[in-house]
Design a protein around this motif. Structure first.
Motif, PDB file in Angstrom:
ATOM      1  N   ARG A  67     -31.873 -53.389 -21.032  1.00 29.62           N
ATOM      2  CA  ARG A  67     -31.416 -54.665 -21.603  1.00 29.62           C
ATOM      3  C   ARG A  67     -30.638 -54.503 -22.896  1.00 29.62           C
ATOM      4  NH1 ARG A  67     -36.921 -54.276 -22.283  1.00 29.62           N
ATOM      5  NH2 ARG A  67     -37.710 -54.327 -24.422  1.00 29.62           N
ATOM      6  N   ASP A  68     -30.766 -53.357 -23.570  1.00 29.47           N
ATOM      7  CA  ASP A  68     -30.041 -53.139 -24.827  1.00 29.47           C
ATOM      8  C   ASP A  68     -28.691 -52.451 -24.616  1.00 29.47           C
ATOM      9  OD1 ASP A  68     -32.123 -54.268 -26.306  1.00 29.47           O
ATOM     10  OD2 ASP A  68     -33.189 -52.352 -26.446  1.00 29.47           O
ATOM     11  N   TRP A  69     -28.338 -52.141 -23.375  1.00 26.48           N
ATOM     12  CA  TRP A  69     -27.054 -51.496 -23.112  1.00 26.48           C
ATOM     13  C   TRP A  69     -25.907 -52.477 -23.313  1.00 26.48           C
ATOM     14  CZ3 TRP A  69     -25.950 -47.356 -18.979  1.00 26.48           C
ATOM     15  CH2 TRP A  69     -26.875 -46.300 -19.095  1.00 26.48           C
ATOM     16  N   PRO A  70     -24.736 -51.978 -23.720  1.00 26.79           N
ATOM     17  CA  PRO A  70     -23.551 -52.849 -23.748  1.00 26.79           C
ATOM     18  C   PRO A  70     -23.271 -53.394 -22.343  1.00 26.79           C
ATOM     19  CG  PRO A  70     -23.125 -50.788 -24.903  1.00 26.79           C
ATOM     20  CD  PRO A  70     -24.446 -50.615 -24.211  1.00 26.79           C
ATOM     21  N   GLY A  71     -22.874 -54.659 -22.278  1.00 29.89           N
ATOM     22  CA  GLY A  71     -22.582 -55.269 -20.991  1.00 29.89           C
ATOM     23  C   GLY A  71     -23.739 -56.043 -20.406  1.00 29.89           C
ATOM     24  N   SER A  72     -24.835 -56.182 -21.164  1.00 35.54           N
ATOM     25  CA  SER A  72     -26.021 -56.839 -20.616  1.00 35.54           C
ATOM     26  C   SER A  72     -25.784 -58.317 -20.325  1.00 35.54           C
ATOM     27  CB  SER A  72     -27.203 -56.693 -21.578  1.00 35.54           C
ATOM     28  OG  SER A  72     -26.908 -57.267 -22.838  1.00 35.54           O
ATOM     29  N   LEU A  73     -24.831 -58.951 -21.003  1.00 36.13           N
ATOM     30  CA  LEU A  73     -24.545 -60.359 -20.706  1.00 36.13           C
ATOM     31  C   LEU A  73     -24.008 -60.504 -19.283  1.00 36.13           C
ATOM     32  CD1 LEU A  73     -22.951 -61.631 -24.050  1.00 36.13           C
ATOM     33  CD2 LEU A  73     -25.236 -62.097 -23.163  1.00 36.13           C
ATOM     34  N   THR A  74     -23.126 -59.600 -18.889  1.00 34.56           N
ATOM     35  CA  THR A  74     -22.636 -59.604 -17.508  1.00 34.56           C
ATOM     36  C   THR A  74     -23.783 -59.359 -16.536  1.00 34.56           C
ATOM     37  OG1 THR A  74     -20.450 -58.829 -18.159  1.00 34.56           O
ATOM     38  CG2 THR A  74     -21.092 -58.480 -15.874  1.00 34.56           C
ATOM     39  N   THR A  75     -24.637 -58.401 -16.851  1.00 37.68           N
ATOM     40  CA  THR A  75     -25.785 -58.095 -15.995  1.00 37.68           C
ATOM     41  C   THR A  75     -26.641 -59.330 -15.777  1.00 37.68           C
ATOM     42  OG1 THR A  75     -25.825 -55.848 -16.899  1.00 37.68           O
ATOM     43  CG2 THR A  75     -27.756 -56.576 -15.664  1.00 37.68           C
ATOM     44  N   ASN A  76     -26.937 -60.056 -16.852  1.00 37.75           N
ATOM     45  CA  ASN A  76     -27.804 -61.230 -16.750  1.00 37.75           C
ATOM     46  C   ASN A  76     -27.179 -62.324 -15.893  1.00 37.75           C
ATOM     47  OD1 ASN A  76     -29.694 -59.976 -18.376  1.00 37.75           O
ATOM     48  ND2 ASN A  76     -28.930 -60.905 -20.265  1.00 37.75           N
ATOM     49  N   LEU A  77     -25.878 -62.529 -16.028  1.00 35.05           N
ATOM     50  CA  LEU A  77     -25.221 -63.566 -15.235  1.00 35.05           C
ATOM     51  C   LEU A  77     -25.180 -63.167 -13.764  1.00 35.05           C
ATOM     52  CD1 LEU A  77     -23.833 -66.241 -15.019  1.00 35.05           C
ATOM     53  CD2 LEU A  77     -21.696 -65.183 -15.767  1.00 35.05           C
ATOM     54  N   VAL A  78     -24.896 -61.899 -13.486  1.00 36.43           N
ATOM     55  CA  VAL A  78     -24.898 -61.428 -12.102  1.00 36.43           C
ATOM     56  C   VAL A  78     -26.292 -61.579 -11.503  1.00 36.43           C
ATOM     57  CG1 VAL A  78     -24.663 -59.388 -10.621  1.00 36.43           C
ATOM     58  CG2 VAL A  78     -22.957 -59.864 -12.397  1.00 36.43           C
ATOM     59  N   LEU A  79     -27.311 -61.274 -12.275  1.00 41.22           N
ATOM     60  CA  LEU A  79     -28.686 -61.417 -11.810  1.00 41.22           C
ATOM     61  C   LEU A  79     -28.983 -62.872 -11.450  1.00 41.22           C
ATOM     62  CD1 LEU A  79     -31.414 -60.032 -11.358  1.00 41.22           C
ATOM     63  CD2 LEU A  79     -31.906 -60.374 -13.790  1.00 41.22           C
ATOM     64  N   HIS A  80     -28.457 -63.792 -12.242  1.00 43.63           N
ATOM     65  CA  HIS A  80     -28.651 -65.219 -11.993  1.00 43.63           C
ATOM     66  C   HIS A  80     -27.934 -65.679 -10.718  1.00 43.63           C
ATOM     67  CE1 HIS A  80     -28.959 -69.529 -12.706  1.00 43.63           C
ATOM     68  NE2 HIS A  80     -27.643 -69.617 -12.655  1.00 43.63           N
ATOM     69  N   LEU A  81     -26.772 -65.104 -10.437  1.00 43.12           N
ATOM     70  CA  LEU A  81     -25.952 -65.557  -9.311  1.00 43.12           C
ATOM     71  C   LEU A  81     -26.201 -64.776  -8.025  1.00 43.12           C
ATOM     72  CD1 LEU A  81     -22.514 -65.947 -11.151  1.00 43.12           C
ATOM     73  CD2 LEU A  81     -24.091 -67.777 -10.508  1.00 43.12           C
ATOM     74  N   ALA A  82     -26.858 -63.634  -8.103  1.00 43.61           N
ATOM     75  CA  ALA A  82     -26.994 -62.750  -6.951  1.00 43.61           C
ATOM     76  C   ALA A  82     -27.713 -63.436  -5.789  1.00 43.61           C
ATOM     77  CB  ALA A  82     -27.741 -61.482  -7.358  1.00 43.61           C
ATOM     78  N   ASP A  83     -27.216 -63.180  -4.575  1.00 42.83           N
ATOM     79  CA  ASP A  83     -27.796 -63.797  -3.378  1.00 42.83           C
ATOM     80  C   ASP A  83     -27.509 -62.905  -2.173  1.00 42.83           C
ATOM     81  OD1 ASP A  83     -28.578 -65.368  -1.221  1.00 42.83           O
ATOM     82  OD2 ASP A  83     -27.898 -67.225  -2.140  1.00 42.83           O
ATOM     83  N   GLY A  84     -28.529 -62.235  -1.689  1.00 43.73           N
ATOM     84  CA  GLY A  84     -28.361 -61.318  -0.577  1.00 43.73           C
ATOM     85  C   GLY A  84     -28.157 -61.992   0.767  1.00 43.73           C
ATOM     86  N   ARG A  85     -28.260 -63.315   0.826  1.00 48.23           N
ATOM     87  CA  ARG A  85     -28.022 -64.010   2.094  1.00 48.23           C
ATOM     88  C   ARG A  85     -26.547 -64.024   2.465  1.00 48.23           C
ATOM     89  NH1 ARG A  85     -30.653 -69.703   0.884  1.00 48.23           N
ATOM     90  NH2 ARG A  85     -29.674 -69.212  -1.138  1.00 48.23           N
ATOM     91  N   LEU A  86     -25.666 -63.906   1.490  1.00 47.09           N
ATOM     92  CA  LEU A  86     -24.231 -63.935   1.778  1.00 47.09           C
ATOM     93  C   LEU A  86     -23.855 -62.711   2.601  1.00 47.09           C
ATOM     94  CD1 LEU A  86     -22.852 -65.198  -1.644  1.00 47.09           C
ATOM     95  CD2 LEU A  86     -23.806 -66.480   0.263  1.00 47.09           C
ATOM     96  N   GLU A  87     -22.920 -62.900   3.536  1.00 45.89           N
ATOM     97  CA  GLU A  87     -22.677 -61.882   4.552  1.00 45.89           C
ATOM     98  C   GLU A  87     -21.388 -61.097   4.391  1.00 45.89           C
ATOM     99  OE1 GLU A  87     -23.046 -63.937   8.292  1.00 45.89           O
ATOM    100  OE2 GLU A  87     -25.232 -63.662   8.297  1.00 45.89           O
ATOM    101  N   SER A  88     -20.553 -61.443   3.414  1.00 40.06           N
ATOM    102  CA  SER A  88     -19.275 -60.742   3.296  1.00 40.06           C
ATOM    103  C   SER A  88     -18.756 -60.838   1.869  1.00 40.06           C
ATOM    104  CB  SER A  88     -18.240 -61.341   4.249  1.00 40.06           C
ATOM    105  OG  SER A  88     -17.885 -62.651   3.836  1.00 40.06           O
ATOM    106  N   VAL A  89     -17.781 -60.003   1.577  1.00 44.94           N
ATOM    107  CA  VAL A  89     -17.123 -60.038   0.267  1.00 44.94           C
ATOM    108  C   VAL A  89     -16.472 -61.403   0.045  1.00 44.94           C
ATOM    109  CG1 VAL A  89     -15.250 -59.048  -1.113  1.00 44.94           C
ATOM    110  CG2 VAL A  89     -16.769 -57.546   0.199  1.00 44.94           C
ATOM    111  N   GLY A  90     -15.856 -61.959   1.090  1.00 46.09           N
ATOM    112  CA  GLY A  90     -15.234 -63.275   0.959  1.00 46.09           C
ATOM    113  C   GLY A  90     -16.232 -64.339   0.563  1.00 46.09           C
ATOM    114  N   GLU A  91     -17.415 -64.316   1.155  1.00 45.97           N
ATOM    115  CA  GLU A  91     -18.452 -65.285   0.796  1.00 45.97           C
ATOM    116  C   GLU A  91     -18.932 -65.055  -0.632  1.00 45.97           C
ATOM    117  OE1 GLU A  91     -21.588 -65.517   3.689  1.00 45.97           O
ATOM    118  OE2 GLU A  91     -20.191 -65.472   5.360  1.00 45.97           O
ATOM    119  N   ASP A  92     -19.068 -63.793  -1.028  1.00 45.10           N
ATOM    120  CA  ASP A  92     -19.457 -63.488  -2.416  1.00 45.10           C
ATOM    121  C   ASP A  92     -18.459 -64.096  -3.400  1.00 45.10           C
ATOM    122  OD1 ASP A  92     -21.568 -61.897  -1.469  1.00 45.10           O
ATOM    123  OD2 ASP A  92     -20.321 -60.100  -1.466  1.00 45.10           O
TER     124      ASP A  92
END
Length: 317
Positions: free
Chosen positions: A180-205
Motif C-alpha cells: 500500500r505504500d508503493w507509488p501508484g497505490s491510488l491507481t491500485t485502489n481504484l482498479v480494486l474498486h472497479l474489478a469484476d471477473g464476470r466480464l468476458e472480454s477486453v471490450g467489456e472491460d
C-alpha cells in the motif's frame, strides 16, 4: 480464458553461440540482410521464418528470453511481461518493452529501449516457474501493472486475470495491502474498486471503465434472460433493468466464441439478430450495440446512452 503458449525453448540464438559455431560477424550481418536471421536485440537472433510466423505476444515472449539470456541470474519476468507469458489478453501496453525485476542487493540495471529492469523485493511465494522462465505470480503481476499503467489498461489486465481464474479478488486485495505504500497505490485502489471477473472480454472491460469514467449509471454485467417457462434463453453483456436498456459489445472474440461449428459469419449474425429480438420481446427493453470504434469516442457514446435512457423514462412516465 488464456491463450496457449508455444514452446520457445532454444529459439533465441546469441551472437557468442553463433561465433562459437564458426560464423563471423560479417556472415551474421549478411544473414540478417538476407532475412535468414532476425536480430531481435543486440547480440540476440532468431531464424527469420520462425519470427515471421509469431504473434505479437509470442514475439514479446521471445524478446523476453533474449533479455533474460544476458540478464543477471536473479532476474524474474514481471509486470506486463509476466501477463503476456500467461497468455492474458491485454490492452494499452507496449509489447516492444520487456519488464523484469531483480532481487538481491545489487542495482537493477539501466533502463534500455526494449527493457525496463525494476528493483523490488520478491519473496519465494511471489514467484513461480512458467514455460521455462521465472515469473511473478498472477496476483503480484496484477498489482505490478497498476503501478505503471493508467486505470483503464490496468483494469483490463486485472479483470482478465480474474476471469481466467488465475487469481482471486482476495489475492489481489492482499497484494494491494502488502504494497500500500508503493507509488501508484491510488491507481491500485481504484482498479480494486472497479474489478469484476464476470466480464468476458477486453471490450467489456473497457466499456465498464467508460461507464464509470463518464458517470453513467452502473450497468449490471452478464444479465440472464428467461422465457415465459423459466428457461434461460439469452445472456446480455450489460443491462440497466430498471431503465429498460441493455447493451451488447460486438467484437471478434464474440464471433469466435459463439459461432457454431460450420456456421458462416452471415448465419451467425442472423442468429444474433434473432436473439436480440427475442430479448426485446421478452423484456420490453431497448438494445444498444457498440463496437471498438465507439469506445474511442467515450463522451459521444455516453451521450448516446443517456439519450436512450431519457427516452425510456419518458415512455414510462
Amino acid at each position: 480464458m488464456t491463450s496457449p503458449r508455444i514452446d520457445l525453448d532454444g529459439v533465441v540464438r546469441l551472437r557468442r553461440d553463433l561465433l562459437a559455431s564458426g560464423m563471423t560477424d560479417n556472415q551474421i550481418d549478411r544473414l540478417v540482410r538476407a532475412k535468414a536471421l532476425k536480430r531481435i536485440r543486440y547480440g540476440a537472433y532468431v531464424d527469420y521464418a520462425a519470427w515471421d510466423e509469431l504473434t505479437p505476444e509470442d514475439r514479446h515472449r521471445l524478446l523476453t528470453r533474449a533479455v533474460l539470456a544476458r540478464a543477471h541470474s536473479e532476474t524474474a519476468v514481471t509486470h506486463v511481461s509476466s501477463l503476456v507469458e500467461r497468455g492474458i489478453p491485454l490492452w494499452g501496453f507496449s509489447l516492444d518493452v520487456v519488464h523484469t525485476t531483480r532481487t538481491g542487493p545489487e542495482r537493477a540495471g539501466r533502463q534500455q529501449r526494449d527493457w525496463v529492469p525494476h528493483r523490488g523485493v520478491l519473496e519465494p511465494d511471489d514467484l513461480e516457474e512458467l514455460n521455462g522462465v521465472t515469473v511473478s505470480v498472477a496476483a503480484r503481476s496484477a498489482f505490478e501493472v497498476t503501478t505503471i499503467a493508467g486505470v483503464e489498461a490496468a483494469l483490463v489486465a486485472v479483470n482478465r486475470l480474474l476471469h481466467a481464474k488465475a487469481m482471486t479478488l482476495e489475492d489481489f486485495k492482499e497484494q494491494a495491502e502488502v504494497h500500500r505504500d508503493w507509488p501508484g497505490s491510488l491507481t491500485t485502489n481504484l482498479v480494486l474498486h472497479l474489478a469484476d471477473g464476470r466480464l468476458e472480454s477486453v471490450g467489456e472491460d473497457r466499456f465498464s471503465y467508460l461507464a464509470h469514467a463518464q458517470g453513467l449509471v452502473k450497468p449490471e454485467p452478464q444479465v440472464e434472460i428467461f422465457d415465459e417457462g423459466g428457461l434461460m434463453v439469452a445472456r446480455v453483456d450489460f443491462a440497466w433493468p430498471d431503465l429498460g436498456v441493455f447493451l451488447e459489445f460486438d467484437g471478434r472474440i464474440k464471433y469466435e466464441r459463439y459461432r457454431r461449428p460450420g456456421e458462416t459469419l452471415e448465419e451467425f449474425l442472423v442468429r444474433e439478430k434473432e436473439r436480440e429480438e427475442l430479448v426485446c420481446q421478452l423484456t420490453g427493453w431497448t438494445c444498444i450495440r457498440i463496437g471498438w470504434a465507439a469506445l474511442a469516442r467515450p463522451e459521444q457514446l455516453a451521450a448516446r446512452i443517456r439519450r436512450v435512457m431519457a427516452s425510456r423514462n419518458k415512455l414510462a412516465s
